[in-house]
Design a protein around this motif. Structure first.
Motif: not given
Length: 629
Positions: A9, A436, A486
């Motif tokens: 991510a 993510t 995220t």
């Protein structure tokens, strides 16, 4: 859901700490500029030019060692996967932002774990057993290089305090030597080049530096992660000598971008339509990736193809920053038995935020790749002074998601709900998971998810998605770190503004059949896509010649974008200096008025994309391209 240190991510906005080194010249540079200068100096101890690519795992390992890193096999595996063919200088910089240098204290801590007598020495026999038999093993040759260092070995023992000091000193001296060479070499200074992405300083001469010592890699590699972001501006380019120069001067009227040349077919309401959403995401190295699609037409038909930024719910008086992002679609035909896809069309017309194409297509399977120039979608430079709250606690101590965070999650749900049915299928959710965390959710995990969170028709509801994030916060006892991973990966900053992503929506209308569209991949569309852009510019643009018809500059102009492609037909690489200083009201994807690019022999490359900064005013593209001697 959110990735840990080993995931893929995007990283947080923490700034990387530059290496400490003495400078032979006092330069007023930012910490960010110094970091990229250090990156370039390290890169050039391995390669002749920072436009060269890393072509193997061994080269990656050596380059990281030259930069004072201590890459384990696990670390190399993370960045050189079975799908990796090459890494460029920008990739190298991104890796260095993630993998911080090993400090002296970390080394001492690692050695003390195997110093059972705590006397500052380790027997060679013990060191050999540990470092060649356990964990990320060293080869006997690598270990011998350490044990043969006279200053740190005596009577069959390693004085690891001296070794750690020697290691740190060697790394600092290596970088210092490279930087000094970079600054005093006049030829090097003449060849500071803009990168293919955002104009990082470049060089084409390799300095000579002391090799970095390789240290035992059996230490906790999780401590090596250093998260950071941002890109530097290139330092001013000095005067150059040129073989030849050519210029382009194109004046565009105010509101030229608003010309309503894209007209709907008269009977469009009677045509059948397929729709899908997607998103452009800005990576740490400046690369832009997006969903990519397969489209199927069961019979030959007239087609109307459009893409536009997706307007999500926003606070009143706060326009979405991504609505100004330029978008486009490139459509390729899959021909059986052909390695290269055939470019069929791309969206050349525009009506406000809607970009489109209309024409006739035969039956068959097509690949659809969204595109944006990168002129507007760039790394954020805004400094956030206050971090938004994601979770809170009620009177009884129960966790809840804040209103602002729930709003951001609702926007994320709308983006990843590709078919727009207000539910998330496993395929849709997995695009989110890959973005993510870098991993897919398997069938068993999805079944557990459906048992614990609200679903409808075996798909996750918006409320279920909210509860899933609340559970993640609860599992971390309210620690929002993973939730921020995220959010950053989805393009949000610390103020919960989506500034490094651009959601979009695609519509395909067909007159004689029902089209089908399905997202199949998330990527940058490099390779054949880059070739397709070059081919489209060469076939439709104006051309000027440099250097006895070996070097060609192709310029394609539409009402809303100008793209230049460089074509090198010679047997040697060339360096082209680009000067946009006389342009007015223009913005290019490199973020620099002056830069230079290197074009490989017998190749073509996109030099720059240019769009108006203010569409309500006249914009003038005045660019001089010079061949460096």
């Amino acid at each position: 859901m959110a990735s840990g240190p080993g995931g893929h991510a995007p990283l947080s906005n923490q700034k990387s700490i530059p290496w400490e080194c003495s400078r032979t010249k006092k330069l007023q540079v930012t910490e960010e500029e110094l970091f990229y200068m250090n990156c370039r100096a390290a890169y050039l101890t391995v390669f002749k030019s920072s436009l060269e690519n890393i072509m193997s795992r061994d080269q990656l390992c050596i380059a990281l060692q030259k930069a004072g890193r201590n890459p384990s096999q696990k670390t190399i595996d993370k960045y050189w996967t079975p799908q990796t063919a090459k890494l460029n200088f920008d990739d190298f910089c991104a890796i260095l932002k993630k993998e911080k240098p090993t400090s002296k204290s970390e080394l001492l801590k690692a050695f003390k774990k195997i110093d059972v007598n705590n006397d500052g020495y380790i027997l060679h026999t013990d060191l050999y057993k540990i470092l060649t038999k356990r964990g990320d093993k060293m080869t006997p040759e690598e270990l011998s290089a350490i044990l043969n260092l006279a200053d740190v070995n005596v009577d069959g023992k390693l004085d690891y305090n001296k070794f750690c000091k020697l290691y740190v000193t060697t790394n600092e001296q290596c970088l210092k030597t490279a930087l000094e060479k970079l600054e005093i070499d006049s030829k090097m200074r003449l060849q500071q080049l803009g990168s293919h992405l955002e104009g990082s300083p470049e060089s084409a001469i390799s300095p000579i530096a002391k090799p970095s010592l390789r240290i035992p890699r059996n230490i906790d590699q999780e401590t090596m992660l250093n998260r950071g972001d941002g890109r530097n501006s290139s330092l001013p380019l000095p005067a150059r000598k040129y073989k030849t120069s050519v210029s382009f001067n194109i004046s565009m009227g105010a509101n030229s971008c608003r010309n309503s040349k894209l007209l709907e077919p008269n009977s469009l309401k009677e045509w059948q339509c397929a729709q899908s959403k997607g998103c452009f995401f800005l990576e740490e190295n400046g690369e832009i990736i997006s969903h990519q699609y397969k489209v199927h037409l069961s019979q030959r038909s007239s087609v109307y193809l459009t893409i536009r930024p997706l307007n999500l719910s926003q606070e009143e008086g706060s326009p979405s920053p991504w609505l100004s992002v330029d978008t486009a679609l490139y459509l390729f035909k899959e021909n059986e038995g052909q390695a290269n896809l055939q470019l069929m069309c791309f969206t050349e017309l525009r009506n406000r935020e809607l970009y489109g194409w209309s024409g006739e297509l035969g039956s068959g399977l097509y690949y659809l790749i969204p595109f944006t120039t990168g002129c507007w979608l760039k790394k954020e430079k805004k400094h956030i002074t206050e971090e938004a709250m994601l979770v809170g606690r009620g009177e009884k101590g129960e966790l809840f998601l804040t209103k602002k965070f729930r709003s951001a999650l609702s926007d994320i749900f709308d983006i990843i709900d590709l078919d727009g049915n207000d539910l998330l299928s496993l395929d849709e959710y997995n695009f989110f998971e890959l973005r993510t965390s870098g991993e897919k959710c398997d069938e068993d995990a999805w079944a557990i998810c459906k048992e614990n969170f609200d679903t409808k028709k075996n798909e996750l509801t918006r409320q279920g998605f909210m509860d899933l994030n609340l559970m993640e916060a609860s599992d971390r006892e309210g620690d929002p770190s993973d939730l921020w991973v995220t959010l950053h990966s989805m393009g949000f900053n610390k103020a919960l503004e989506m500034v490094e992503a651009c959601p979009f929506i695609i519509d395909i209308h067909a007159e004689k059949c029902r089209p089908r569209i399905k997202a199949v991949h998330m990527g940058s569309g490099t390779g054949h896509f880059e070739k397709a852009i070059c081919k489209s510019v060469i076939s439709k643009g104006d051309v000027k010649t440099m250097d006895h018809e070996n070097i060609f500059l192709h310029t394609y102009k539409s009402d809303f974008r100008i793209t230049t492609v460089l074509e090198n037909k010679s047997e040697k690489k060339v360096i082209i200096h680009v000067n946009n200083e006389l342009s007015k009201n223009c913005l290019n994807n490199r973020g620099l008025n002056i830069f230079a690019v290197e074009v490989a022999p017998k190749s073509t490359m996109v030099c720059q994309h240019v769009v108006p900064m203010n569409e309500r005013q006249e914009w003038v593209y005045n660019c001089v391209y010079s061949l460096v001697s």
